[in-house]
Design an enzyme around this catalytic site. Structure first.
Site, mmCIF file in Angstrom:
data_model
loop_
_atom_site.group_PDB
_atom_site.id
_atom_site.type_symbol
_atom_site.label_atom_id
_atom_site.label_comp_id
_atom_site.label_asym_id
_atom_site.label_seq_id
_atom_site.Cartn_x
_atom_site.Cartn_y
_atom_site.Cartn_z
ATOM 1 C CE LYS A 13 -1.927 -1.208 3.936
ATOM 2 N NZ LYS A 13 -1.197 -2.466 4.227
ATOM 3 N NE ARG A 88 -3.804 -1.297 10.629
ATOM 4 C CZ ARG A 88 -2.803 -0.759 9.942
ATOM 5 N NH1 ARG A 88 -2.910 0.425 9.434
ATOM 6 N NH2 ARG A 88 -1.710 -1.448 9.765
ATOM 7 N NE ARG A 155 7.207 -0.667 9.980
ATOM 8 C CZ ARG A 155 6.093 -0.513 9.253
ATOM 9 N NH1 ARG A 155 6.134 0.143 8.103
ATOM 10 N NH2 ARG A 155 4.953 -1.031 9.654
ATOM 11 N NE ARG A 166 2.695 -5.067 10.910
ATOM 12 C CZ ARG A 166 3.666 -4.823 10.040
ATOM 13 N NH1 ARG A 166 4.858 -5.347 10.205
ATOM 14 N NH2 ARG A 166 3.430 -4.061 8.996
HETATM 15 P P1 AP5 Z 1 4.947 -1.622 1.719
HETATM 16 O O1 AP5 Z 1 4.568 -0.781 0.557
HETATM 17 O O2 AP5 Z 1 5.792 -1.010 2.779
HETATM 18 O O3 AP5 Z 1 3.653 -2.337 2.332
HETATM 19 P P2 AP5 Z 1 2.433 -1.757 3.143
HETATM 20 O O4 AP5 Z 1 1.202 -2.417 2.632
HETATM 21 O O5 AP5 Z 1 2.454 -0.260 3.152
HETATM 22 O O6 AP5 Z 1 2.786 -2.364 4.559
HETATM 23 P P3 AP5 Z 1 2.883 -1.752 6.014
HETATM 24 O O7 AP5 Z 1 3.577 -2.786 6.841
HETATM 25 O O8 AP5 Z 1 3.500 -0.378 6.045
HETATM 26 O O9 AP5 Z 1 1.418 -1.647 6.369
HETATM 27 P P4 AP5 Z 1 0.782 -1.907 7.678
HETATM 28 O O10 AP5 Z 1 -0.606 -1.683 7.275
HETATM 29 O O11 AP5 Z 1 1.031 -3.145 8.396
HETATM 30 O O12 AP5 Z 1 1.564 -0.868 8.625
HETATM 31 P P5 AP5 Z 1 1.252 0.633 9.014
HETATM 32 O O13 AP5 Z 1 2.486 1.396 8.827
HETATM 33 O O14 AP5 Z 1 -0.009 1.116 8.383
HETATM 34 O O15 AP5 Z 1 5.694 -2.923 1.129
HETATM 35 C C1 AP5 Z 1 6.178 -3.938 2.001
HETATM 36 C C2 AP5 Z 1 7.528 -4.453 1.465
HETATM 37 O O16 AP5 Z 1 7.326 -5.123 0.218
HETATM 38 C C3 AP5 Z 1 8.554 -3.356 1.186
HETATM 39 O O17 AP5 Z 1 9.839 -3.866 1.501
HETATM 40 C C4 AP5 Z 1 8.437 -3.102 -0.310
HETATM 41 O O18 AP5 Z 1 9.668 -2.676 -0.853
HETATM 42 C C5 AP5 Z 1 8.042 -4.477 -0.835
HETATM 43 N N1 AP5 Z 1 7.110 -4.426 -1.961
HETATM 44 C C6 AP5 Z 1 6.083 -3.557 -2.142
HETATM 45 N N2 AP5 Z 1 5.408 -3.866 -3.272
HETATM 46 C C7 AP5 Z 1 6.030 -4.975 -3.792
HETATM 47 C C8 AP5 Z 1 5.797 -5.795 -4.927
HETATM 48 N N3 AP5 Z 1 4.768 -5.542 -5.762
HETATM 49 N N4 AP5 Z 1 6.610 -6.871 -5.141
HETATM 50 C C9 AP5 Z 1 7.627 -7.131 -4.287
HETATM 51 N N5 AP5 Z 1 7.901 -6.401 -3.188
HETATM 52 C C10 AP5 Z 1 7.097 -5.341 -2.947
HETATM 53 O O19 AP5 Z 1 0.916 0.455 10.581
HETATM 54 C C11 AP5 Z 1 1.898 0.110 11.529
HETATM 55 C C12 AP5 Z 1 1.251 0.058 12.906
HETATM 56 O O20 AP5 Z 1 0.716 1.366 13.263
HETATM 57 C C13 AP5 Z 1 0.062 -0.888 13.070
HETATM 58 O O21 AP5 Z 1 0.452 -2.227 13.307
HETATM 59 C C14 AP5 Z 1 -0.669 -0.247 14.277
HETATM 60 O O22 AP5 Z 1 -0.050 -0.550 15.505
HETATM 61 C C15 AP5 Z 1 -0.502 1.245 14.003
HETATM 62 N N6 AP5 Z 1 -1.610 1.774 13.187
HETATM 63 C C16 AP5 Z 1 -1.502 2.343 11.947
HETATM 64 N N7 AP5 Z 1 -2.713 2.702 11.497
HETATM 65 C C17 AP5 Z 1 -3.610 2.358 12.444
HETATM 66 C C18 AP5 Z 1 -5.025 2.450 12.538
HETATM 67 N N8 AP5 Z 1 -5.772 2.966 11.550
HETATM 68 N N9 AP5 Z 1 -5.628 1.987 13.675
HETATM 69 C C19 AP5 Z 1 -4.913 1.473 14.678
HETATM 70 N N10 AP5 Z 1 -3.564 1.327 14.649
HETATM 71 C C20 AP5 Z 1 -2.920 1.775 13.540
#
Ligand code: AP5
Length: 212
Positions: A13, A88, A155, A166
């Site tokens: 994402k 979420r 991370r 997660r």
């Molecule tokens: P990446 O693009 O980083 O993936 P992502 O979907 O953005 O994953 P995140 O881990 O950032 O999302 P998340 O939803 O778990 O975490 P968030 O930061 O929102 O890609 C992942 C990897 O794959 C990278 O290395 C990239 O290079 C690679 N890649 C990408 N596309 C690719 C492809 N097509 N092919 C191959 N490789 C690829 O949340 C973190 C924490 O914050 C949560 O756990 C929670 O504690 C808190 N939080 C955040 N939002 C909320 C909310 N709304 N409510 C409550 N808690 C929240």
């Protein structure tokens, strides 16, 4: 254009949103990034959410909803936004629909095996937040950010135990939003399993996407 990016952790994402904010001329609002910046800067918000985030659990709804309301009230978010990582939970979705409903909800689909491979290989720059992957998107120089020269880290929540938590949180609390937004006629789906350029092209090819 008001877009929500939905999908499991590691689906890509953030990778799509980083490019799309330029191409669609709307800000990329990532709740995960906002929380990580608060933790890094040691703010009261950061102190409150640090342990929860590192464990892989979700930050409480009330806190997250207030934060997003405030962010979307910003001048740069008047015309549109990409919300990455929010909503979420059903209460977060209800709140968003009430105060600023999205035009589309883009669901990025990816299987568990690929999720674990992407998250465990992700390396992040704490200085500028850019993400890399040891296999799929390696930096030009190992361990060094291509954009700002910062030292790349893993991370806390990309460690194996936190990834499992997660995924469990995603299945229990976030996956129900797929049907929630489908029922409202807002859901579109992108297969997130191909390489990043192919996923991005599929995203840009979604019907009805427009600038601003
Ligand atoms: P990446 O693009 O980083 O993936 P992502 O979907 O953005 O994953 P995140 O881990 O950032 O999302 P998340 O939803 O778990 O975490 P968030 O930061 O929102 O890609 C992942 C990897 O794959 C990278 O290395 C990239 O290079 C690679 N890649 C990408 N596309 C690719 C492809 N097509 N092919 C191959 N490789 C690829 O949340 C973190 C924490 O914050 C949560 O756990 C929670 O504690 C808190 N939080 C955040 N939002 C909320 C909310 N709304 N409510 C409550 N808690 C929240």
């Amino acid at each position: 254009m008001k877009l929500v990016f939905l999908g499991p952790p590691g689906a890509g994402k953030g990778t799509v949103a980083e490019k799309a904010e330029t191409d669609l001329a709307v800000p990329h609002v990532s709740t995960g990034e906002i929380f990580r910046a608060a933790v890094k800067n040691g703010t009261p918000l950061g102190k409150r959410v640090k342990a929860v985030m590192e464990s892989g659990a979700l930050v409480p709804d009330e806190l997250t909803i207030e934060l997003v309301k405030e962010r979307l009230g910003g001048q740069d978010a008047k015309a549109g936004w990409i919300l990455d990582g929010f909503p979420r939970t059903v209460p977060q979705a209800d709140a968003l629909v009430a105060f600023d409903p999205p035009d589309k909800v883009v669901n990025f689909e990816l299987g568990d095996e690929a999720i674990v491979e992407r998250l465990s290989g992700r390396r992040t720059c704490p200085a500028c937040s850019r993400s890399f992957h040891v296999k799929f998107m390696p930096p030009a120089k190992e361990g060094v950010c291509d954009s700002c020269g910062g030292s790349l880290i893993t991370r806390e929540d990309d460690k194996v135990e936190a990834i499992q938590r997660r995924l469990a949180a995603y299945r229990a609390q976030t996956a129900p939003l797929i049907e929630y937004f489908r029922a409202k006629g807002r859901l579109v789906t992108v297969d997130a399993s191909p390489e990043a350029e192919t996923v991005y092209a599929a995203f840009l090819g979604l019907p009805g996407l427009k600038k601003g």
